[in-house]
Design a protein around this motif. Structure first.
Motif, PDB file in Angstrom:
ATOM      1  N   PRO A 176      12.594  53.657 126.252  1.00 30.84           N
ATOM      2  CA  PRO A 176      12.243  52.377 125.620  1.00 30.84           C
ATOM      3  C   PRO A 176      13.291  51.287 125.883  1.00 30.84           C
ATOM      4  O   PRO A 176      14.494  51.549 125.811  1.00 30.84           O
ATOM      5  CB  PRO A 176      12.205  52.723 124.124  1.00 30.84           C
ATOM      6  N   ARG A 177      12.791  50.104 126.197  1.00 25.26           N
ATOM      7  CA  ARG A 177      13.642  48.901 126.329  1.00 25.26           C
ATOM      8  C   ARG A 177      13.105  47.888 125.339  1.00 25.26           C
ATOM      9  O   ARG A 177      11.990  47.392 125.507  1.00 25.26           O
ATOM     10  CB  ARG A 177      13.537  48.325 127.744  1.00 25.26           C
ATOM     11  N   ILE A 178      13.895  47.572 124.349  1.00 26.87           N
ATOM     12  CA  ILE A 178      13.359  46.832 123.212  1.00 26.87           C
ATOM     13  C   ILE A 178      13.789  45.377 123.196  1.00 26.87           C
ATOM     14  O   ILE A 178      14.974  45.061 123.300  1.00 26.87           O
ATOM     15  CB  ILE A 178      13.774  47.529 121.899  1.00 26.87           C
ATOM     16  N   LEU A 179      12.789  44.503 123.085  1.00 25.17           N
ATOM     17  CA  LEU A 179      13.027  43.088 122.792  1.00 25.17           C
ATOM     18  C   LEU A 179      12.604  42.879 121.349  1.00 25.17           C
ATOM     19  O   LEU A 179      11.427  43.028 121.026  1.00 25.17           O
ATOM     20  CB  LEU A 179      12.124  42.188 123.637  1.00 25.17           C
ATOM     21  N   ALA A 180      13.516  42.523 120.478  1.00 24.54           N
ATOM     22  CA  ALA A 180      13.142  42.252 119.087  1.00 24.54           C
ATOM     23  C   ALA A 180      12.752  40.784 118.952  1.00 24.54           C
ATOM     24  O   ALA A 180      13.466  39.896 119.421  1.00 24.54           O
ATOM     25  CB  ALA A 180      14.309  42.582 118.160  1.00 24.54           C
ATOM     26  N   VAL A 181      11.593  40.558 118.332  1.00 24.84           N
ATOM     27  CA  VAL A 181      11.140  39.179 118.097  1.00 24.84           C
ATOM     28  C   VAL A 181      10.770  39.013 116.628  1.00 24.84           C
ATOM     29  O   VAL A 181      10.462  39.976 115.939  1.00 24.84           O
ATOM     30  CB  VAL A 181       9.913  38.805 118.972  1.00 24.84           C
ATOM     31  N   GLY A 182      10.772  37.771 116.176  1.00 27.55           N
ATOM     32  CA  GLY A 182      10.291  37.450 114.826  1.00 27.55           C
ATOM     33  C   GLY A 182      10.918  38.342 113.770  1.00 27.55           C
ATOM     34  O   GLY A 182      12.137  38.519 113.707  1.00 27.55           O
ATOM     35  N   ASP A 183      10.065  38.950 112.943  1.00 29.60           N
ATOM     36  CA  ASP A 183      10.525  39.793 111.835  1.00 29.60           C
ATOM     37  C   ASP A 183      11.283  41.021 112.335  1.00 29.60           C
ATOM     38  O   ASP A 183      11.938  41.703 111.539  1.00 29.60           O
ATOM     39  CB  ASP A 183       9.343  40.300 111.000  1.00 29.60           C
ATOM     40  N   GLY A 184      11.166  41.319 113.626  1.00 31.56           N
ATOM     41  CA  GLY A 184      11.835  42.508 114.155  1.00 31.56           C
ATOM     42  C   GLY A 184      13.318  42.295 114.404  1.00 31.56           C
ATOM     43  O   GLY A 184      14.092  43.251 114.487  1.00 31.56           O
ATOM     44  N   ILE A 185      13.728  41.021 114.509  1.00 28.86           N
ATOM     45  CA  ILE A 185      15.140  40.743 114.779  1.00 28.86           C
ATOM     46  C   ILE A 185      15.963  41.188 113.575  1.00 28.86           C
ATOM     47  O   ILE A 185      15.671  40.844 112.441  1.00 28.86           O
ATOM     48  CB  ILE A 185      15.358  39.241 115.077  1.00 28.86           C
ATOM     49  N   GLY A 186      16.988  41.978 113.838  1.00 29.55           N
ATOM     50  CA  GLY A 186      17.849  42.431 112.751  1.00 29.55           C
ATOM     51  C   GLY A 186      17.347  43.671 112.039  1.00 29.55           C
ATOM     52  O   GLY A 186      17.946  44.092 111.053  1.00 29.55           O
ATOM     53  N   ALA A 187      16.242  44.262 112.511  1.00 32.65           N
ATOM     54  CA  ALA A 187      15.746  45.489 111.867  1.00 32.65           C
ATOM     55  C   ALA A 187      16.794  46.593 111.994  1.00 32.65           C
ATOM     56  O   ALA A 187      17.483  46.693 113.013  1.00 32.65           O
ATOM     57  CB  ALA A 187      14.433  45.925 112.514  1.00 32.65           C
ATOM     58  N   ALA A 188      16.893  47.422 110.952  1.00 27.43           N
ATOM     59  CA  ALA A 188      17.978  48.403 110.863  1.00 27.43           C
ATOM     60  C   ALA A 188      17.900  49.478 111.949  1.00 27.43           C
ATOM     61  O   ALA A 188      18.923  50.004 112.377  1.00 27.43           O
ATOM     62  CB  ALA A 188      17.954  49.066 109.480  1.00 27.43           C
ATOM     63  N   TRP A 189      16.685  49.793 112.385  1.00 26.06           N
ATOM     64  CA  TRP A 189      16.520  50.931 113.282  1.00 26.06           C
ATOM     65  C   TRP A 189      16.870  50.610 114.733  1.00 26.06           C
ATOM     66  O   TRP A 189      16.960  51.504 115.558  1.00 26.06           O
ATOM     67  CB  TRP A 189      15.073  51.419 113.238  1.00 26.06           C
ATOM     68  N   LEU A 190      17.076  49.343 115.038  1.00 25.88           N
ATOM     69  CA  LEU A 190      17.206  48.930 116.431  1.00 25.88           C
ATOM     70  C   LEU A 190      18.398  49.602 117.119  1.00 25.88           C
ATOM     71  O   LEU A 190      19.504  49.613 116.575  1.00 25.88           O
ATOM     72  CB  LEU A 190      17.371  47.406 116.529  1.00 25.88           C
ATOM     73  N   PRO A 191      18.204  50.143 118.305  1.00 26.45           N
ATOM     74  CA  PRO A 191      19.332  50.712 119.047  1.00 26.45           C
ATOM     75  C   PRO A 191      20.242  49.595 119.570  1.00 26.45           C
ATOM     76  O   PRO A 191      19.879  48.419 119.561  1.00 26.45           O
ATOM     77  CB  PRO A 191      18.653  51.461 120.197  1.00 26.45           C
ATOM     78  N   ASP A 192      21.424  49.987 120.015  1.00 26.36           N
ATOM     79  CA  ASP A 192      22.424  49.010 120.428  1.00 26.36           C
ATOM     80  C   ASP A 192      21.950  48.097 121.543  1.00 26.36           C
ATOM     81  O   ASP A 192      22.327  46.929 121.608  1.00 26.36           O
ATOM     82  CB  ASP A 192      23.696  49.741 120.915  1.00 26.36           C
ATOM     83  N   ASP A 193      21.129  48.656 122.445  1.00 26.28           N
ATOM     84  CA  ASP A 193      20.757  47.851 123.599  1.00 26.28           C
ATOM     85  C   ASP A 193      19.493  47.022 123.358  1.00 26.28           C
ATOM     86  O   ASP A 193      18.949  46.443 124.285  1.00 26.28           O
ATOM     87  CB  ASP A 193      20.593  48.746 124.839  1.00 26.28           C
ATOM     88  N   ALA A 194      18.999  46.992 122.109  1.00 17.10           N
ATOM     89  CA  ALA A 194      17.850  46.114 121.819  1.00 17.10           C
ATOM     90  C   ALA A 194      18.286  44.662 121.984  1.00 17.10           C
ATOM     91  O   ALA A 194      19.425  44.296 121.674  1.00 17.10           O
ATOM     92  CB  ALA A 194      17.351  46.348 120.396  1.00 17.10           C
ATOM     93  N   TRP A 195      17.354  43.853 122.470  1.00 19.19           N
ATOM     94  CA  TRP A 195      17.711  42.480 122.795  1.00 19.19           C
ATOM     95  C   TRP A 195      16.978  41.558 121.828  1.00 19.19           C
ATOM     96  O   TRP A 195      15.742  41.521 121.838  1.00 19.19           O
ATOM     97  CB  TRP A 195      17.271  42.204 124.241  1.00 19.19           C
TER      98      TRP A 195
END
Lengths: 301, 301
Positions: free
Chosen positions: B45-64
């Motif tokens: 998985p390569r994660i781009l966090a958007v909207g409500d997803g930004i700052g979510a606790a579960w996000l791995p270090d390489d989430a953008w």
């Protein structure tokens, strides 16, 4: 050319001075206004307070608070007072609980009909109540037949004018209000030109506007998104009762929600206290727009 | 016979172990689940966090965390990491304010397209975002193509069964959800067999259910009125994203609102964490019903 108003010119006048006019009065300002104006026009108002109207401060001493379990007595009460014609007006927001009904003897036989009245959407409720009165020989009169001056006019009423984008928001809102009304849900919608923001369920317009104010405070509606309140008549609704209506409080609630304007079905909606409503709208910079097919198509204010 | 599910059997598998899967992750539990399951299935998985997803606790270090003004950089970011296929999932409840967009250089030329993305109803937003990715050579994959086990089944799922009256409430709810969805407003409705109670605007399902709980506390919904939550797929919506979904929290919110059941479009809705959802539904005495034309017509559970 405009859509024909619910009642063009006809005013229903008393057949003789002091003819009793039954007023089945729910909550809000409308029943008080109807009673006062009817008296000016020579009627003698006979008031049955129902739902939110029970306990209203303006009620005269002889107003009769009608619990649902005593509907049977209401007919006799009105007939004893010489009432032949009556108006249904005002809001009934809390439906009675079936289990709370302790019917009077006169009402017992009517229970199935009462149950039909208090079930279903608002429009069903009113249709069923109207039928119950008509079956007993009463004639229903529409508010606008007594007070045609309350009917919303087409176009810009008051100060501000809707922009081209605002009219797109009105169009979107009336489209949504139409399908909402066809389902017998609410009559009110908040929309911008890009999307529908909120739809009225059983909570009513005031609480829907509070929700929109809250959504705006929390950034769910951007500060530049121009939103309008639309209240439309339901397709095929009986125009003798429950026309969409606004008053001064609606303007204040709309301003609180950051709305730029209000659209109403011209000739099919009531403005309660037009002078005060216009003054409030001007003070808040909110436009009032009477929606008709032609106003929509011509597209220019 | 049931309506064909969004994706019958096909699972989209990585072309080689460790193939990168782009996940454009909004808020809620779904993106985390998708990332975890995708990894089990051999994706990286390569994660781009958007909207409500930004700052979510579960996000791995390489989430953008992708601010709207940097959408242009997002394409390069994903391509640099070898992403060819991606999933859009999770909620985006707060739209960006146009004035808050400080575009990066790469994004500047895309501004008109970004504006199209962030305007309009939810479905417009997602369609436009999908188009922006597809135009740059990315292939969009639906959540249910990776996790078909999330799709709602037809008929009774779990413990309680809807009564005949409850199925009438479901029918009314799905009818309203259909017209609501056709207007690209919400997907969720609360209804009883007699009336529609609440319609979801931009506030989302959770806040609509809080409203229903409040209406019930205040007696606007009687204690005996059996109400259901319905979440329906929008007519003609792109089934690759934004399917209606529920999780454990939805069951709790529905119970709080005094609802007796939940109806979902079978094969066109996601249940996030089916075991926990079923356990919660059993504990609260709430039925789960997968709606299909045939389940509606046969009418019996």
């Amino acid at each position: 050319m405009t859509v024909a108003p619910a009642v063009p010119d006809a005013i229903v006048a008393p057949r003789h001075p002091g003819e009793p006019l039954g007023i089945v009065a729910g909550g809000g300002d409308l029943p008080r206004l109807v009673a006062a104006q009817a008296r000016l026009h020579g009627w003698e108002p006979r008031i049955l307070a129902v739902g939110d109207g029970i306990g209203a401060a303006w009620l005269p001493d002889d107003a009769w608070p009608m619990a649902w379990g005593r509907l049977g007595n209401a007919f006799a009460h009105l007939k004893d007072r010489g009432v032949q014609r009556l108006v249904l007006c005002g809001t009934v927001s809390v439906r009675p609980d079936f289990r709370a009904i302790l019917p009077s003897l006169k009402t017992l036989a009517m229970l199935p009909q009462i149950f039909r009245v208090i079930r279903g959407g608002d429009d069903n409720l009113l249709r069923a109540a109207a039928r119950a009165f008509e079956q007993r020989g009463f004639e229903l009169v529409a508010v606008q037949e007594i007070l045609p001056e309350l009917l919303m006019l087409p176009g810009a009423v008051g100060g501000a004018l809707p922009s081209v984008a605002d009219r797109a928001a009105l169009r979107r809102g009336f489209e949504a209000a139409g399908v909402l009304g066809a389902l017998d849900v609410g009559q009110a919608v908040v929309a911008s030109k890009d999307r529908v923001i909120a739809l009225e369920g059983i909570e009513g317009t005031r609480e829907m506007l509070q929700r929109v104010a809250d959504l705006r405070r929390r950034g769910r509606i951007g500060p530049t998104e121009r939103c309008v309140l639309v209240k439309g008549v339901k397709p095929g609704q009986d125009l003798r009762f429950d026309l969409p209506s606004i008053g001064v409080a609606t303007i204040e609630e709309a301003a609180e929600a950051g709305l730029v304007g209000i659209g109403l079905s011209a000739g099919h909606a009531l403005v309660i206290g037009i002078d005060d409503v216009m003054a409030a709208a001007r003070a808040k910079g909110i436009f009032l727009w009477g929606w008709t097919r032609s106003c929509a198509e011509e597209g220019s204010a």
